[in-house]
Design a protein around this motif. Structure first.
Motif, mmCIF file in Angstrom:
data_model
loop_
_atom_site.group_PDB
_atom_site.id
_atom_site.type_symbol
_atom_site.label_atom_id
_atom_site.label_comp_id
_atom_site.label_asym_id
_atom_site.label_seq_id
_atom_site.Cartn_x
_atom_site.Cartn_y
_atom_site.Cartn_z
ATOM 1 N N PHE A 28 0.854 -1.183 0.000
ATOM 2 C CA PHE A 28 0.000 0.000 0.000
ATOM 3 C C PHE A 28 0.889 1.230 0.000
ATOM 4 C CE2 PHE A 28 0.310 -0.850 4.607
ATOM 5 C CZ PHE A 28 0.610 0.406 5.123
ATOM 6 N N ALA A 29 0.382 2.296 -0.578
ATOM 7 C CA ALA A 29 1.141 3.537 -0.699
ATOM 8 C C ALA A 29 0.690 4.516 0.378
ATOM 9 C CB ALA A 29 0.926 4.158 -2.073
ATOM 10 N N THR A 30 1.654 5.230 0.953
ATOM 11 C CA THR A 30 1.359 6.270 1.928
ATOM 12 C C THR A 30 1.245 7.613 1.207
ATOM 13 O OG1 THR A 30 3.677 6.808 2.355
ATOM 14 C CG2 THR A 30 2.713 5.009 3.655
ATOM 15 N N ARG A 31 0.823 8.636 1.946
ATOM 16 C CA ARG A 31 0.758 9.980 1.361
ATOM 17 C C ARG A 31 2.130 10.450 0.906
ATOM 18 N NH1 ARG A 31 -3.161 13.793 5.022
ATOM 19 N NH2 ARG A 31 -5.107 12.813 4.379
ATOM 20 N N GLU A 32 3.153 9.953 1.571
ATOM 21 C CA GLU A 32 4.529 10.339 1.235
ATOM 22 C C GLU A 32 5.068 9.553 0.036
ATOM 23 O OE1 GLU A 32 3.246 11.151 5.179
ATOM 24 O OE2 GLU A 32 3.576 9.168 4.319
#
Length: 66
Positions: A28-32
């Protein structure tokens, strides 16, 4: 499940791009824009994301109410 963010009106916009499958492993991808994983499947990545977000959600509820 898609949720409306505070201040959004109308239908819930489609949000894409949080989960990625690379070489049969899920992230999963974070906001960063950091990929967290790998996980065996998308369900496992979803559960990990929920655990990742839980402290921030709890903090927000404690500060602003539900």
């Amino acid at each position: 499940m898609l949720h409306r963010r505070r201040g959004e009106n109308g239908p819930v916009p489609y949000r894409n791009g949080r989960f990625h499958c690379i070489n049969q492993q899920w992230f999963f991808a974070t906001r960063e824009q950091r990929l967290v994983g790998p996980y065996r499947d998308q369900d496992e990545a979803q559960a990990a994301l929920e655990n990742w977000l839980a402290p921030a959600i709890t903090n927000r509820i404690n500060r602003f109410g539900s």
